[in-house]
Design a protein around this motif. Structure first.
Motif, PDB file in Angstrom:
ATOM      1  N   ALA A   1       0.828  -1.170  -0.043  1.00 12.47           N
ATOM      2  CA  ALA A   1       0.110  -0.131   0.234  1.00 12.47           C
ATOM      3  C   ALA A   1       0.992   1.164  -0.044  1.00 12.47           C
ATOM      4  N   ALA A   2       1.813   1.276   0.738  1.00 15.56           N
ATOM      5  CA  ALA A   2       2.743   2.338   0.772  1.00 15.56           C
ATOM      6  C   ALA A   2       3.560   2.525  -0.316  1.00 15.56           C
ATOM      7  N   ALA A   3       3.943   1.457  -1.087  1.00 14.33           N
ATOM      8  CA  ALA A   3       4.425   1.726  -2.367  1.00 14.33           C
ATOM      9  C   ALA A   3       3.372   2.386  -3.423  1.00 14.33           C
ATOM     10  N   ALA A   4       2.361   1.905  -3.341  1.00 17.61           N
ATOM     11  CA  ALA A   4       1.151   2.291  -4.491  1.00 17.61           C
ATOM     12  C   ALA A   4       0.899   3.812  -3.936  1.00 17.61           C
ATOM     13  N   LEU A   5       0.928   4.164  -2.926  1.00 14.74           N
ATOM     14  CA  LEU A   5       0.782   5.476  -2.304  1.00 14.74           C
ATOM     15  C   LEU A   5       1.736   6.465  -2.866  1.00 14.74           C
ATOM     16  N   ARG A   6       2.950   6.078  -2.826  1.00 23.56           N
ATOM     17  CA  ARG A   6       4.255   6.824  -3.280  1.00 23.56           C
ATOM     18  C   ARG A   6       4.102   6.799  -4.808  1.00 23.56           C
ATOM     19  N   ALA A   7       3.628   5.782  -5.606  1.00 22.67           N
ATOM     20  CA  ALA A   7       3.654   6.061  -6.796  1.00 22.67           C
ATOM     21  C   ALA A   7       2.385   6.774  -7.517  1.00 22.67           C
ATOM     22  N   GLY A   8       1.832   7.576  -6.561  1.00 24.79           N
ATOM     23  CA  GLY A   8       0.772   8.339  -6.692  1.00 24.79           C
ATOM     24  C   GLY A   8      -0.729   7.925  -7.279  1.00 24.79           C
ATOM     25  N   LYS A   9      -0.834   6.598  -6.746  1.00 27.60           N
ATOM     26  CA  LYS A   9      -2.219   5.672  -6.862  1.00 27.60           C
ATOM     27  C   LYS A   9      -3.079   5.862  -5.740  1.00 27.60           C
ATOM     28  N   HIS A  10      -4.298   5.875  -6.060  1.00 26.97           N
ATOM     29  CA  HIS A  10      -5.193   5.606  -5.056  1.00 26.97           C
ATOM     30  C   HIS A  10      -5.278   4.208  -4.634  1.00 26.97           C
ATOM     31  N   VAL A  11      -5.628   3.695  -3.522  1.00 29.20           N
ATOM     32  CA  VAL A  11      -5.621   2.396  -3.097  1.00 29.20           C
ATOM     33  C   VAL A  11      -6.787   1.892  -2.261  1.00 29.20           C
ATOM     34  N   VAL A  12      -7.048   0.677  -2.801  1.00 26.43           N
ATOM     35  CA  VAL A  12      -8.116  -0.218  -1.995  1.00 26.43           C
ATOM     36  C   VAL A  12      -7.351  -1.175  -1.338  1.00 26.43           C
ATOM     37  N   LEU A  13      -7.421  -1.508   0.134  1.00 19.93           N
ATOM     38  CA  LEU A  13      -6.397  -2.528   0.846  1.00 19.93           C
ATOM     39  C   LEU A  13      -7.495  -3.429   1.362  1.00 19.93           C
ATOM     40  N   GLU A  14      -7.308  -4.795   1.197  1.00 13.92           N
ATOM     41  CA  GLU A  14      -7.982  -5.700   1.703  1.00 13.92           C
ATOM     42  C   GLU A  14      -7.769  -5.719   3.163  1.00 13.92           C
ATOM     43  N   LYS A  15      -8.837  -5.996   3.947  1.00 18.20           N
ATOM     44  CA  LYS A  15      -8.593  -6.001   5.422  1.00 18.20           C
ATOM     45  C   LYS A  15      -7.596  -7.241   5.882  1.00 18.20           C
ATOM     46  N   PRO A  16      -6.764  -7.118   7.039  1.00 25.12           N
ATOM     47  CA  PRO A  16      -6.750  -6.130   7.935  1.00 25.12           C
ATOM     48  C   PRO A  16      -6.085  -4.895   7.273  1.00 25.12           C
ATOM     49  N   PHE A  17      -6.375  -3.739   7.800  1.00 25.84           N
ATOM     50  CA  PHE A  17      -5.621  -2.505   7.345  1.00 25.84           C
ATOM     51  C   PHE A  17      -4.294  -2.708   7.443  1.00 25.84           C
ATOM     52  N   ALA A  18      -3.596  -3.094   8.516  1.00 26.86           N
ATOM     53  CA  ALA A  18      -2.091  -3.335   8.714  1.00 26.86           C
ATOM     54  C   ALA A  18      -2.134  -4.359   9.864  1.00 26.86           C
ATOM     55  N   PRO A  19      -1.177  -5.253  10.072  1.00 28.92           N
ATOM     56  CA  PRO A  19      -1.046  -6.044  11.309  1.00 28.92           C
ATOM     57  C   PRO A  19      -0.678  -5.492  12.478  1.00 28.92           C
ATOM     58  N   ALA A  20      -0.074  -4.343  12.225  1.00 34.19           N
ATOM     59  CA  ALA A  20       0.362  -3.566  13.563  1.00 34.19           C
ATOM     60  C   ALA A  20      -0.262  -2.090  13.611  1.00 34.19           C
TER      61      ALA A  20
END
Length: 353
Positions: free
Chosen positions: A78-97
């Protein structure tokens, strides 16, 4: 047309995301990144398959990246996609921590990109029914709310969800759904008390979870297990004026799975039903369950990207979900009730949404 790339074509990508994206007007499934291109081509011969994140981000006019990969990869991808300028849909869980979730939320804000978490069970029919029930105050003051995801899967399977590792286990798999629904209904709890266990022979991660959310006089119980063969209630709600009991699981996932095979299409049966019990008379009344529709998630994501709607599941709403999931793991390990480690700003951000 919003061009979408799907990263991952395992269970979640194949069952949920690809069909829902293709069923949403205004979204185009432009590419799928998968290590199993033959499976993608068998299902979707018209969709190109790419091999890497770099190749995905280089696709022309790509607007949205949907990440449906193993849990321990969510934050990094998700971080790589955001830095590439893309909007993101992320499957749950949002993050493990929680710290990873905080970093992603901050990155989405800095890059001015939409980051939405796929908490699709907000659009389960039974959750819509219980939400309406509580909004109409049918039961009076609620004292006890119980939410179960019980299954019968006695054999341990060789898949990442059931191996030892970051983000694996039943609680990371189903806990985010149970927690998100509870927080939508009742807000943030005062304390979390949890017990997690590995009950099956050969289990490498938890396959049983029992979590209690403390809301003063009210208690919310979240439970998940894979060794339950008997039909137990999906929801049990008890209040001063009566009780509401719901049996059966929302059929959308089952329908989506069945639709992947020609022989399965149209073969599922609706086994859901709910009963309202009047506390004074003991009268039982069968109550209807509306049909849920997971497509509402992607319809709202589309509108958010077009600037005519709001992000359906923004980071501010899901940070507390990660906090509860993580706190439950700590509570089980330490054997005590724990408060949520949220900042005042995070609590206010959750309440505003």
């Amino acid at each position: 047309m919003i061009r979408v790339a799907l990263i991952g074509y395992g269970y979640a990508g194949r069952t949920f995301h690809a069909p829902l994206i293709r069923a949403t007007p205004g979204l185009e499934l432009a590419a799928i990144s998968s290590s199993r291109p033959e499976r993608v081509h068998a299902d979707l011969p018209d969709v190109p398959v790419v091999a890497s994140l770099e190749e995905t981000f280089a696709l022309p006019s790509l607007d949205l990246v949907v990440i449906a990969t193993p849990n321990d990869t969510h934050a990094r991808m998700a971080a790589a996609a955001l830095r590439a300028g893309k909007h993101v849909v992320l499957e749950k869980p949002f993050a493990p921590a929680l710290e990873q979730a905080r970093e992603l939320a901050s990155l989405a804000q800095r890059t001015d990109r939409v980051l939405a978490v796929f908490q699709n069970r907000r659009w389960d029919g039974d959750f819509l029914a219980v939400t309406d029930l509580l909004a109409r105050d049918v039961l009076g003051e609620v004292s006890h709310f119980e939410s179960h995801f019980d299954r019968y899967r006695p054999l341990v399977r060789d898949r990442w969800r059931e191996r030892a590792g970051v983000g694996s286990g039943l609680w990371y798999d189903l806990g985010p759904h149970l927690v998100d629904q509870a927080l939508r209904l009742f807000g943030l709890p005062d304390r979390v008390t949890a017990s997690l266990a590995a009950q099956r022979a050969g289990a490498q991660s938890d396959d049983w979870a029992h979590v209690i959310l403390d809301y003063g006089r009210m208690r919310v119980i979240l439970h998940a297990s894979v060794l339950v063969a008997a039909p137990l209630p999906r929801f049990a709600v008890h209040g001063q004026a009566g009780s509401w009991i719901k049996y059966g699981v929302d059929v959308q996932e089952r329908d989506l799975v069945a639709a992947l095979t020609p022989e399965g299409a149209g073969q599922t049966r609706d086994s859901e039903h709910a009963v309202l019990v009047d506390g004074a008379s003991g009268t039982e009344t069968r109550t209807p369950i509306p049909r849920g529709d997971y497509r509402h998630f992607y319809l709202q994501v589309r509108d958010a990207l077009l600037g005519v709607g709001r992000n359906p599941v923004p980071p501010e709403q899901v940070l507390p979900v990660v906090a509860v999931v993580e706190t439950a793991i700590r509570s089980s390990a330490e054997g005590r009730a724990l408060a949520l480690p949220l900042t005042e700003a995070e609590v206010l951000g959750f309440k505003r949404r």
